[in-house]
Motif scaffolding. Structure first.
Motif: not given
Length: 216
Positions: A71-96
């Protein structure tokens, strides 16, 4: 009652927390490193730089899974996906955002990181799917053969890494590079990832199982 400071500090430095942070580090940073292609000596083939770090995330995931459960392993996997998506969003904002007139690297910043969104999209998709496949295989294998954790880790990593590599490389690089380059990236990825799994899978024996087999 409130938890004591000593209790909170011991939780922060517990094995599951450290492994979860290591997984997040490997998974997120490898998406950024994948922006750069490097040339492998001797073979003279191309590969994304994320290959240096990404395979370790699967071994770390197995360690977390064995220690703290599925259960914890799955939660960490999904959490890493969310954080990585947020990273991409803020990189895009920094570019703009408009650069300071005295900062001369806007074009280089744009050219280097503008492709991150596609790599992250590919990375999130295959990372989450591949890690969940790894989780399912590892869970099944360790419940049946709890004393064969090294072999189970290597087999689950091998299957998940193969699927992960093929789908990620096709989705992330086929729109930018020719199929000959994509084939090289896939080949080097598979060689390096299998080699990494062989080297690091035995380290799972260092991690003690803290949950019942039913939670694996």
């Amino acid at each position: 009652m409130y938890a004591s400071v000593d209790s909170c500090e011991s939780d922060i430095f517990s094995v599951p927390v450290i492994l979860a942070l290591c997984y997040l580090f490997c998974a997120m940073l490898s998406n950024i490193l994948s922006v750069k292609l490097i040339r492998v000596p001797i073979l003279n083939w191309a590969v994304d730089a994320g290959t240096i770090l990404y395979p370790l995330s699967f071994v770390v995931r197995d360690m977390l899974h064995k220690n703290a459960g599925r259960r914890l392993a799955k939660n960490v996997i999904i959490g890493s996906g969310v954080l990585t998506a947020l990273m991409a969003v803020f990189i895009k904002i920094a570019i703009i955002l408009p650069p300071d007139p005295d900062w001369p690297f806007q074009q280089a910043f744009h050219d280097t990181l503008s492709s991150t969104w596609r790599l992250v999209a590919a990375g999130i998709s295959v990372q989450v799917i591949g890690s969940l496949i790894n989780t399912a295989i590892f869970s099944y294998g360790l419940r049946r053969w709890p004393d064969k954790d090294i072999a189970v880790s290597f087999i689950s990593n091998g299957i998940a890494l193969f699927l992960d590599t093929v789908f990620f490389c096709v989705f992330a690089f086929s729109f930018t590079y020719g199929w000959d380059i994509v084939a090289q990236i896939i080949a080097v990825n598979l060689i390096f990832k299998i080699f990494t799994a062989l080297i690091f899978s035995p380290f799972i024996r260092l991690i003690k199982r803290k949950v019942d087999l039913g939670q694996i």
